[in-house]
Motif scaffolding. Structure first.
Motif: not given
Length: 462
Positions: A232-244
């Motif tokens: 599992t790794h983070i592919i993106g994020q904004d100020r509210l959420v992280e996308l795993k």
């Protein structure tokens, strides 16, 4: 002394009588009727009404599943209708097994199963209309909707608790569908999730407003969260959420300040989606039958040419790019590192370079909140073999990464890449940001398929 005794006896008698009347009046009038009378009344109902009344009480649940009632409905609908008559009707007519000798609920289940099969046969004919661009049935979305196919997500936590959710929203694109389940405070904390299960659900169309209609569940995938910890790794994020990214096609949005789950998102490719969503069981997925192409011992490059690629980049709102590339090939001498490389867009052929119609962002929405994660989108890829049959299909969120070492003299903007990889192959896409035009241009697209997949499919030994 005798008089008071008589009075007391009379009072007790009156009290007992009143108590009996009260007990009888507390029962519903219908519940006081004999079972055979109730079944006679229920025999005037159709399938929808009979299914609905089975939710009234435990008594009516039992009576509304009576085999006699449902055999009558079954034979009325299928016994005389030659167009919809299933094969089992003739067998049932000649069978010596009495109606009530069947297990409880047998005829009810048979009725709904037969209705489902007849509708399936009707709509599956529309899947025979294959798009020449994608190599997939062009009516997939229409068939899924008309067959009332949906999907359910079951989330298990480490305490053993299971909760099943209906999708919050879904978005169909040209070759895939994206499904989203929002948290709403019901999903456990990300660290507490032990497993995810996705089931396809086929509902039977009944006029039963407010009630869950009968249906069948088909297991599509099971994810053990503990086993996915390393990948599992983070592919993106904004100020509210992280996308795993849990695995190809599946992401979890996690609130950055809490660690709780905002949403779970699945991308499902259209290839065999109807079969995968309806023809498995509740505990095992649908297994696609092996259909190998004919063996060719004359062509020395058999399995290395004649490929066709259709690729779509999109988000949860709109399409960003759609392209088809035919006659892709790889020579024996070009096989490298166990991969067969198929070049769809060459960096040196400017005529093949393709501008994108929108920015690469992945929009999300959850209850009253919404956002957009930059440099993320969804890729739906279909690679067809020389017989125009789907050979490798991908539907997954992907991320855009800055490429610092690229030197490309035809473009002076920043260079980026999208790299996707799974057990069957890789996709390498190169893009450049045109600052003046404010748009991305795809300047390279190479699809790599593992030699082992080609060997297995074409019975070769490269």
């Amino acid at each position: 002394m005798a008089a008071p005794t008589a009075v007391t006896s009379r009072v007790r008698t009156v009290r007992t009588s009143r108590s009996t009347r009260a007990d009888n009046s507390s029962l519903n009038f219908l519940e006081r009727l004999p079972s055979h009378v109730l079944i006679k009344i229920l025999s005037y109902l159709d399938a929808s009404a009979l299914h609905t009344i089975g939710h009234v009480s435990e008594l009516f649940c039992q009576l509304a599943g009576d085999n006699t009632l449902w055999k009558k409905i079954y034979m009325a609908e299928f016994g005389k209708n030659r167009k919809r008559k299933p094969k089992c009707v003739e067998e049932l007519k000649t069978s010596k097994v009495e109606v009530q000798d069947r297990a409880a609920g047998y005829w009810k289940r048979l009725h709904f199963k037969t209705v489902a099969e007849c509708d399936m046969d009707k709509w599956k004919r529309h899947l025979g209309l294959i798009s020449r661009h994608t190599g997939l049935p062009g009516q997939t979305e229409r068939v899924l909707r008309n067959l009332h196919v949906t999907w359910e997500l079951t989330v298990s936590d480490k305490s053993g608790r299971e909760v099943t959710f209906e999708p919050s929203w879904s978005q169909f694109c040209e070759t895939s569908v994206t499904l989203c389940w929002s948290g709403g405070g019901c999903l456990p904390n990300y660290q507490q999730i032990s497993a995810l299960q996705l089931h396809g659900v086929r509902r039977i169309a009944l006029n039963c407003p407010g009630l869950k209609k009968p249906g069948w569940r088909s297991l599509m995938t099971t994810l053990n969260m503990q086993a996915l910890t390393e990948s599992t790794h983070i592919i993106g994020q904004d100020r509210l959420v992280e996308l795993k990214l849990l695995q190809p096609g599946i992401i979890i949005g996690v609130w950055k300040d809490q660690g709780s789950v905002a949403f779970v998102m699945f991308t499902l490719h259209f290839h065999k989606l109807l079969e995968r969503s309806t023809q498995g069981s509740s505990v095992s997925p649908y297994v696609e039958p092996m259909d190998k192409p004919p063996f060719d011992d004359i062509d020395p490059e058999y399995g290395l040419h004649g490929y066709q690629l259709h690729i779509v980049l999109h988000n949860t709102v709109c399409e960003i790019m759609s392209g088809s590339f035919s006659q892709l090939f790889c020579r024996r001498t070009q096989i490298c590192d166990g991969l067969i490389q198929l070049t769809a867009i060459s960096g040196t052929n400017l005529s093949q370079h393709t501008p994108l119609s929108g920015n690469i962002t992945l929009s999300w929405r959850c209850e009253a909140l919404q956002g957009a994660v930059e440099n993320c989108c969804i890729m739906s890829l279909t690679l067809l073999d020389e017989f125009k049959k789907p050979f490798w299909c991908v539907g997954s969120p992907v991320s855009l990464e800055l490429e610092k070492t690229s030197v490309f003299y035809d473009y002076d903007g920043e260079h980026f890449q999208i790299h996707y990889q799974d057990s069957d192959g890789q996709v390498k896409m190169k893009l450049v940001w045109m600052k003046e035009q404010k748009q991305f241009v795809v300047i390279g697209l190479v699809v790599c398929v593992t030699v082992s997949k080609v060997n297995e499919h074409f019975s070769r030994d490269y």
